[in-house]
Design a protein around this motif. Structure first.
Motif, PDB file in Angstrom:
ATOM      1  N   UNK A 111       0.809  -1.220   0.000  1.00  0.00           N
ATOM      2  CA  UNK A 111       0.000   0.000   0.000  1.00  0.00           C
ATOM      3  C   UNK A 111       0.843   1.270   0.000  1.00  0.00           C
ATOM      4  N   UNK A 112       2.124   1.165  -0.278  1.00  0.00           N
ATOM      5  CA  UNK A 112       3.042   2.311  -0.175  1.00  0.00           C
ATOM      6  C   UNK A 112       2.613   3.485  -1.043  1.00  0.00           C
ATOM      7  N   UNK A 113       2.292   3.243  -2.304  1.00  0.00           N
ATOM      8  CA  UNK A 113       1.935   4.358  -3.179  1.00  0.00           C
ATOM      9  C   UNK A 113       0.657   5.039  -2.708  1.00  0.00           C
ATOM     10  N   UNK A 114      -0.289   4.269  -2.210  1.00  0.00           N
ATOM     11  CA  UNK A 114      -1.533   4.859  -1.697  1.00  0.00           C
ATOM     12  C   UNK A 114      -1.286   5.626  -0.410  1.00  0.00           C
ATOM     13  N   UNK A 115      -0.421   5.087   0.464  1.00  0.00           N
ATOM     14  CA  UNK A 115      -0.105   5.778   1.709  1.00  0.00           C
ATOM     15  C   UNK A 115       0.614   7.095   1.452  1.00  0.00           C
ATOM     16  N   UNK A 116       1.564   7.083   0.521  1.00  0.00           N
ATOM     17  CA  UNK A 116       2.287   8.313   0.181  1.00  0.00           C
ATOM     18  C   UNK A 116       1.325   9.344  -0.400  1.00  0.00           C
ATOM     19  N   UNK A 117       0.410   8.911  -1.265  1.00  0.00           N
ATOM     20  CA  UNK A 117      -0.565   9.835  -1.852  1.00  0.00           C
ATOM     21  C   UNK A 117      -1.474  10.419  -0.771  1.00  0.00           C
ATOM     22  N   UNK A 142       0.483  12.992   1.175  1.00  0.00           N
ATOM     23  CA  UNK A 142       0.643  14.209   0.367  1.00  0.00           C
ATOM     24  C   UNK A 142      -0.646  15.024   0.338  1.00  0.00           C
ATOM     25  N   UNK A 143      -1.775  14.351   0.178  1.00  0.00           N
ATOM     26  CA  UNK A 143      -3.055  15.064   0.195  1.00  0.00           C
ATOM     27  C   UNK A 143      -3.271  15.739   1.537  1.00  0.00           C
ATOM     28  N   UNK A 144      -2.961  15.040   2.615  1.00  0.00           N
ATOM     29  CA  UNK A 144      -3.120  15.618   3.949  1.00  0.00           C
ATOM     30  C   UNK A 144      -2.209  16.828   4.145  1.00  0.00           C
ATOM     31  N   UNK A 145      -0.987  16.715   3.629  1.00  0.00           N
ATOM     32  CA  UNK A 145      -0.050  17.842   3.746  1.00  0.00           C
ATOM     33  C   UNK A 145      -0.514  19.017   2.891  1.00  0.00           C
TER      34      UNK A 145
END
Length: 95
Positions: A76-82, A85-88
């Motif tokens: 789930x790394x790519x989803x977690x990073x996305x 990023x959205x939260x930031x």
């Protein structure tokens, strides 16, 4: 720690194993075990996790929880990073 990193790598490369590993494997066992099209990614994940477990065993790493946790995070790394990023981005736009 080594097993955790192996798990991360195994989870992360899972989508890239669909064509070269999972589909030929699914075709090979189709007569005995039918594999549905939506299960191909699962076959990729199992193959990646099995390879990571074999490598961990060769290097005598006994951190099964680390291997499993790393594989789930890697998958789930790519989803977690996305999501981060959205939260930031939303946090930065409020200021």
């Amino acid at each position: 720690m080594f097993a955790f990193i192996l798990g991360l790598i195994a989870g992360f490369v899972t989508p890239h194993l669909d064509e070269p590993v999972a589909r030929p494997l699914a075709r090979g066992v189709a007569k005995e075990i039918p594999v549905e099209p939506n299960e191909v990614r699962l076959v990729s994940f199992m193959a990646a996790l099995l390879a990571a477990a074999l490598i961990a065993e060769i290097f005598d790493s006994e951190a099964l929880v680390g291997l499993t946790f790393g594989a789930v995070l890697g998958y789930f790394a790519t989803r977690l990073v996305a999501a981060v990023r959205r939260a930031m981005d939303t946090r930065g736009s409020i200021d």
